[in-house]
Design a protein around this motif. Structure first.
Motif, PDB file in Angstrom:
ATOM      1  N   GLY A  64      13.457  28.828  23.323  1.00  0.00           N
ATOM      2  CA  GLY A  64      13.496  27.701  22.407  1.00  0.00           C
ATOM      3  C   GLY A  64      13.458  28.088  20.948  1.00  0.00           C
ATOM      4  O   GLY A  64      13.157  27.258  20.083  1.00  0.00           O
ATOM      5  N   GLY A  65      13.752  29.354  20.655  1.00  0.00           N
ATOM      6  CA  GLY A  65      13.778  29.808  19.268  1.00  0.00           C
ATOM      7  C   GLY A  65      12.426  30.225  18.727  1.00  0.00           C
ATOM      8  O   GLY A  65      12.320  30.589  17.541  1.00  0.00           O
ATOM      9  N   LYS A  66      11.375  30.210  19.567  1.00  0.00           N
ATOM     10  CA  LYS A  66      10.038  30.613  19.125  1.00  0.00           C
ATOM     11  C   LYS A  66       9.575  31.829  19.924  1.00  0.00           C
ATOM     12  O   LYS A  66       9.918  31.997  21.089  1.00  0.00           O
ATOM     13  CB  LYS A  66       9.046  29.462  19.309  1.00  0.00           C
ATOM     14  N   LEU A  67       8.770  32.670  19.263  1.00  0.00           N
ATOM     15  CA  LEU A  67       8.269  33.872  19.923  1.00  0.00           C
ATOM     16  C   LEU A  67       7.494  33.499  21.177  1.00  0.00           C
ATOM     17  O   LEU A  67       6.634  32.600  21.155  1.00  0.00           O
ATOM     18  CB  LEU A  67       7.379  34.651  18.959  1.00  0.00           C
ATOM     19  N   ALA A  68       7.795  34.191  22.278  1.00  0.00           N
ATOM     20  CA  ALA A  68       7.136  33.924  23.555  1.00  0.00           C
ATOM     21  C   ALA A  68       5.626  34.088  23.424  1.00  0.00           C
ATOM     22  O   ALA A  68       5.139  34.979  22.724  1.00  0.00           O
ATOM     23  CB  ALA A  68       7.677  34.858  24.628  1.00  0.00           C
ATOM     24  N   ALA A  69       4.890  33.225  24.114  1.00  0.00           N
ATOM     25  CA  ALA A  69       3.430  33.215  23.991  1.00  0.00           C
ATOM     26  C   ALA A  69       2.811  34.551  24.371  1.00  0.00           C
ATOM     27  O   ALA A  69       1.862  35.014  23.724  1.00  0.00           O
ATOM     28  CB  ALA A  69       2.857  32.097  24.859  1.00  0.00           C
ATOM     29  N   ASN A  70       3.361  35.203  25.399  1.00  0.00           N
ATOM     30  CA  ASN A  70       2.776  36.477  25.830  1.00  0.00           C
ATOM     31  C   ASN A  70       2.966  37.574  24.784  1.00  0.00           C
ATOM     32  O   ASN A  70       2.094  38.424  24.590  1.00  0.00           O
ATOM     33  CB  ASN A  70       3.367  36.915  27.170  1.00  0.00           C
ATOM     34  N   LEU A  71       4.110  37.532  24.061  1.00  0.00           N
ATOM     35  CA  LEU A  71       4.344  38.528  23.017  1.00  0.00           C
ATOM     36  C   LEU A  71       3.520  38.221  21.777  1.00  0.00           C
ATOM     37  O   LEU A  71       2.992  39.123  21.128  1.00  0.00           O
ATOM     38  CB  LEU A  71       5.834  38.584  22.675  1.00  0.00           C
ATOM     39  N   ALA A  72       3.395  36.923  21.459  1.00  0.00           N
ATOM     40  CA  ALA A  72       2.561  36.532  20.318  1.00  0.00           C
ATOM     41  C   ALA A  72       1.101  36.903  20.557  1.00  0.00           C
ATOM     42  O   ALA A  72       0.385  37.333  19.643  1.00  0.00           O
ATOM     43  CB  ALA A  72       2.694  35.032  20.069  1.00  0.00           C
ATOM     44  N   LYS A  73       0.667  36.775  21.803  1.00  0.00           N
ATOM     45  CA  LYS A  73      -0.720  37.119  22.136  1.00  0.00           C
ATOM     46  C   LYS A  73      -0.986  38.604  21.923  1.00  0.00           C
ATOM     47  O   LYS A  73      -2.100  39.011  21.576  1.00  0.00           O
ATOM     48  CB  LYS A  73      -1.003  36.723  23.589  1.00  0.00           C
ATOM     49  N   LEU A  74       0.052  39.413  22.099  1.00  0.00           N
ATOM     50  CA  LEU A  74      -0.089  40.851  21.861  1.00  0.00           C
ATOM     51  C   LEU A  74      -0.058  41.200  20.377  1.00  0.00           C
ATOM     52  O   LEU A  74      -0.272  42.364  20.019  1.00  0.00           O
ATOM     53  CB  LEU A  74       1.041  41.601  22.584  1.00  0.00           C
ATOM     54  N   GLY A  75       0.201  40.206  19.536  1.00  0.00           N
ATOM     55  CA  GLY A  75       0.211  40.434  18.101  1.00  0.00           C
ATOM     56  C   GLY A  75       1.576  40.752  17.525  1.00  0.00           C
ATOM     57  O   GLY A  75       1.694  41.100  16.343  1.00  0.00           O
ATOM     58  N   MET A  76       2.629  40.653  18.335  1.00  0.00           N
ATOM     59  CA  MET A  76       3.975  40.937  17.839  1.00  0.00           C
ATOM     60  C   MET A  76       4.428  39.832  16.891  1.00  0.00           C
ATOM     61  O   MET A  76       3.994  38.683  16.994  1.00  0.00           O
ATOM     62  CB  MET A  76       4.962  41.064  19.007  1.00  0.00           C
ATOM     63  N   THR A  77       5.305  40.181  15.964  1.00  0.00           N
ATOM     64  CA  THR A  77       5.857  39.226  15.016  1.00  0.00           C
ATOM     65  C   THR A  77       7.364  39.410  14.931  1.00  0.00           C
ATOM     66  O   THR A  77       7.906  40.404  15.419  1.00  0.00           O
ATOM     67  CB  THR A  77       5.247  39.406  13.618  1.00  0.00           C
ATOM     68  N   THR A  78       8.030  38.458  14.287  1.00  0.00           N
ATOM     69  CA  THR A  78       9.482  38.542  14.128  1.00  0.00           C
ATOM     70  C   THR A  78       9.852  38.373  12.660  1.00  0.00           C
ATOM     71  O   THR A  78       9.123  37.771  11.877  1.00  0.00           O
ATOM     72  CB  THR A  78      10.204  37.453  14.943  1.00  0.00           C
ATOM     73  N   ARG A  79      10.995  38.937  12.309  1.00  0.00           N
ATOM     74  CA  ARG A  79      11.638  38.688  11.025  1.00  0.00           C
ATOM     75  C   ARG A  79      13.134  38.582  11.284  1.00  0.00           C
ATOM     76  O   ARG A  79      13.654  39.200  12.228  1.00  0.00           O
ATOM     77  CB  ARG A  79      11.396  39.836  10.021  1.00  0.00           C
ATOM     78  N   PRO A  80      13.860  37.829  10.454  1.00  0.00           N
ATOM     79  CA  PRO A  80      15.314  37.771  10.627  1.00  0.00           C
ATOM     80  C   PRO A  80      15.950  39.136  10.394  1.00  0.00           C
ATOM     81  O   PRO A  80      15.490  39.908   9.540  1.00  0.00           O
ATOM     82  CB  PRO A  80      15.758  36.776   9.544  1.00  0.00           C
ATOM     83  N   ASP A  81      16.973  39.432  11.143  1.00  0.00           N
ATOM     84  CA  ASP A  81      17.735  40.665  10.944  1.00  0.00           C
ATOM     85  C   ASP A  81      18.743  40.389   9.835  1.00  0.00           C
ATOM     86  O   ASP A  81      19.909  40.107  10.090  1.00  0.00           O
ATOM     87  CB  ASP A  81      18.432  41.070  12.241  1.00  0.00           C
ATOM     88  N   GLU A  82      18.282  40.463   8.603  1.00  0.00           N
ATOM     89  CA  GLU A  82      19.115  40.075   7.470  1.00  0.00           C
ATOM     90  C   GLU A  82      20.267  41.061   7.274  1.00  0.00           C
ATOM     91  O   GLU A  82      20.047  42.248   7.052  1.00  0.00           O
ATOM     92  CB  GLU A  82      18.285  40.037   6.186  1.00  0.00           C
ATOM     93  N   ASN A  83      21.462  40.557   7.367  1.00  0.00           N
ATOM     94  CA  ASN A  83      22.648  41.325   6.996  1.00  0.00           C
ATOM     95  C   ASN A  83      23.834  40.376   6.935  1.00  0.00           C
ATOM     96  O   ASN A  83      23.738  39.226   7.348  1.00  0.00           O
ATOM     97  CB  ASN A  83      22.923  42.481   7.980  1.00  0.00           C
ATOM     98  N   SER A  84      24.910  40.852   6.393  1.00  0.00           N
ATOM     99  CA  SER A  84      26.156  40.079   6.386  1.00  0.00           C
ATOM    100  C   SER A  84      27.112  40.783   7.340  1.00  0.00           C
ATOM    101  O   SER A  84      27.917  41.619   6.943  1.00  0.00           O
ATOM    102  CB  SER A  84      26.732  40.010   4.966  1.00  0.00           C
ATOM    103  N   TRP A  85      26.994  40.440   8.619  1.00  0.00           N
ATOM    104  CA  TRP A  85      27.663  41.160   9.695  1.00  0.00           C
ATOM    105  C   TRP A  85      28.637  40.212  10.393  1.00  0.00           C
ATOM    106  O   TRP A  85      28.244  39.327  11.132  1.00  0.00           O
ATOM    107  CB  TRP A  85      26.615  41.683  10.667  1.00  0.00           C
ATOM    108  N   LEU A  86      29.910  40.427  10.118  1.00  0.00           N
ATOM    109  CA  LEU A  86      30.965  39.674  10.792  1.00  0.00           C
ATOM    110  C   LEU A  86      31.483  40.466  11.978  1.00  0.00           C
ATOM    111  O   LEU A  86      31.665  41.678  11.891  1.00  0.00           O
ATOM    112  CB  LEU A  86      32.133  39.415   9.842  1.00  0.00           C
TER     113      LEU A  86
END
Length: 608
Positions: free
Chosen positions: A322-344
């Motif tokens: 659903g576009g949100k970090l899975a609860a099990n991964l969040a519980k482990l303390g993992m985080t996300t950031r966008p993979d910023e680039n201009s990639w066509l």
């Protein structure tokens, strides 16, 4: 050899006190050798010949071993340049033709036998030599377009080399001068408002001539630079290990990011963490190419890697339902950031091929029909797992000169595609269910690919799409990416799927891929159109403006007319980061930010 998962507990058992003592015995601000960053890559490195190779992994290695004159401010958005080997931004003449750089004194190359036991300082002459290497015809640099026909005296130097078979590095040219060891002067024949961005690319980094000449043909395997890391160990296509450069200058974090309402709070936290810190922070970087997505993902989950960029698409629903970090991964303390680039991403058609290429109406009709018959929406849903947006323009969204204008030739419409083929004589003459060329000869399109499951799935989408419009498609050419790219460069690939990650934030970086001068380089479609070339020569001397953007639009429309690319998607990946990694943010026009990353040792597995 201690494995990744076993190394950190081993260090814990050994005791941090001994290591702290070792750090204190040297520089109190030296990189911490306890801190190791481990990162998987999607394809293997090529080598370390930065002026020649253009794949992302090689670029990342070069960016950390060598120094370009400029670099991007890590956190500033909109993007900003700052000095790297140069003291700061260049002094640019009013006419835009002369750039003067001042180098930071006291920058030294890592020690190497080619220096005969002496410390070797970086000088402006090293940049004169290194930039000339991009022009050397024998090197066949994929970056030649950056400087081709731009430097005063550069064309003559190249012409002499083509005539004599030898590039004269000792011959002075007005376009590249070093009046003293810390001053570099670049003179252009015409203004180039992207030159400062170009001089932030790893391809324009400085190498020492002694090293190139000492190692000769094996130079690409012996990188000797002035950057924050040096090559500690290299096991080709298996692992590359970098260690903090013991001779690296005193370099402290600087950023123009401010605490205004537009700044991301996470970036402000990174700026606070890095403030006053000497770079690099981590003592060791280990990178392993893992081409298949499942092993790469499982290795990350097993704590063998510290971040994964991007999350492999087959597992995006597991990692981010659903576009949100899975609860099990969040519980482990993992985080996300966008993979910023201009990639066509795009599908390239070989414009010189006798079946698929050409500029006549029936050839244009064939490529258009194929483009309209391909369901890129299915690619986004099935292969990309909605981690991409549909694209129409060959300029990535967000780049200077991008216009949100669309064309129906990239809209899925197999009925229209069939009608177009019928109109131009591509019909089934022998009743076998497959169309023939207008002259009655067989119509068979071979799409090349790399040997992984992702491309096999994409190939199947293409094959089924072409079957719907009566075109027989094969997949006889399957090569590793470096070899496939080389064959495409030489015009030996009929059709393949590829992508372009922008080198700098201007649409010109995409448009140069279609110039006649780029054939043999990054113009994999072999597209050549005099009108397009004329417009390109016009825009490269213009600053960003409404007038220039209007010309960009004309060029984009020409590409839509002749259709050398089937433009597919704009990537929208996500980076997944382990809880012990501090300070990660992907810059849209820079490589991996290793020098800025820190490790919270207390959060490492086995240390909790």
């Amino acid at each position: 050899m201690i494995s990744h998962s076993g190394l950190r507990p081993f260090l814990t058992r050994l005791g941090f006190a001994v290591l702290l003592h070792c750090v204190a015995a040297g520089s109190a601000q030296a990189a911490d050798m306890r801190k190791v960053i481990r990162n998987p890559y999607q394809s293997a490195e090529t080598n370390f010949n930065c002026a020649v190779e253009s794949d992302e992994f090689t670029g990342t290695l070069c960016d950390n071993i060598f120094d370009s004159l400029l670099q991007y401010d890590y956190l500033a958005r909109p993007v900003k340049l700052q000095g790297r080997a140069a003291v700061g931004l260049p002094n640019i003449s009013a006419d835009g033709l002369t750039f003067i750089f001042k180098l930071k004194p006291g920058i030294f190359f890592t020690r190497d036998v080619s220096f005969n036991g002496k410390k070797r300082e970086l000088t402006a002459s090293d940049y004169v030599y290194s930039l000339k290497r991009i022009l050397d015809p024998k090197l066949i640099s994929k970056w030649q377009f950056l400087l081709d026909k731009k430097l005063v005296g550069g064309d003559e130097l190249v012409a002499d080399a083509q005539k004599t078979g030898k590039f004269d590095y000792d011959k002075p040219i007005a376009g590249l001068e070093a009046p003293d060891k810390n001053t570099l002067i670049i003179r252009l024949k015409k203004p180039d408002y992207n030159l400062s961005y170009i001089l932030a690319l790893p391809a324009t980094s400085a190498v020492a001539r002694e090293v190139v000449e000492h190692y000769g043909s094996t130079f690409p395997e012996h990188p000797v630079g002035t950057g924050p890391y040096y090559l500690k160990d290299w096991r080709r296509s298996l692992r590359v290990t970098l260690e903090a450069n013991p001779d690296f200058r005193e370099e402290y974090f600087e950023s123009a990011i401010t605490s205004d309402a537009h700044a991301d709070p996470r970036d402000l936290a990174i700026a606070a963490q890095l403030k006053g810190q000497r770079l690099p922070l981590a003592g060791r970087i280990e990178m392993s190419p893992i081409e298949e997505e499942q092993p790469r993902w499982l290795a990350y989950l097993n704590n063998q890697f510290d971040f994964i960029r991007p999350i492999p698409t087959p597992f995006i629903d597991v990692a981010m339902p659903g576009g949100k970090l899975a609860a099990n991964l969040a519980k482990l303390g993992m985080t996300t950031r966008p993979d910023e680039n201009s990639w066509l991403t795009y599908t390239s058609f070989n414009m010189q091929d006798k079946i698929l290429g050409g500029y006549t109406p029936e050839k244009i009709a064939l490529r258009r029909a194929m483009s309209m018959a391909y369901p890129v929406e299915d690619e986004i849903a099935i292969i990309e797992k909605n981690q991409a947006l549909k694209a129409w323009s060959p300029i990535a969204q967000g780049m200077a000169g991008f216009v949100d204008e669309r064309t129906d030739i990239f809209d899925y419409n197999p009925a229209k595609a069939n009608a177009l083929l019928d109109t131009y004589g591509y019909i089934d003459r022998d009743g076998d269910g497959w169309r023939e060329l207008p002259d009655g000869s067989p119509l068979v399109i071979d799409m090349a690919s790399v040997p992984d499951q992702r491309e096999r799935s994409r190939m199947e989408l293409w094959r089924r799409a072409m079957e719907r419009i009566g075109i027989r498609m094969t997949n006889n050419k399957v090569e590793k990416l470096p070899e496939l790219r080389k064959q495409a460069q030489n015009g030996k690939v009929l059709m393949f799927n590829y992508g372009w990650i922008a080198d700098y934030p201007d649409g010109e970086n995409f448009l140069q891929l279609f110039t006649t001068d780029s054939i043999g380089g990054a113009n994999y479609s072999q597209f050549s159109l005099p009108e397009f070339d004329r417009l390109y020569k016009q825009i490269v001397t213009m600053p960003d403006s409404a007038e220039r953007t209007a010309i960009y639009q004309r060029m984009v429309r020409l590409l839509w007319v002749y259709n050398p690319w089937r433009v597919n998607t704009l990537k929208q990946g996500t980076v997944l980061i382990q809880p012990w990694i501090i300070g990660y943010r992907k810059h849209p026009f820079a490589h991996e930010p290793f020098r800025y990353l820190d490790v919270d040792l207390s959060k490492l597995p086995g240390n909790k």
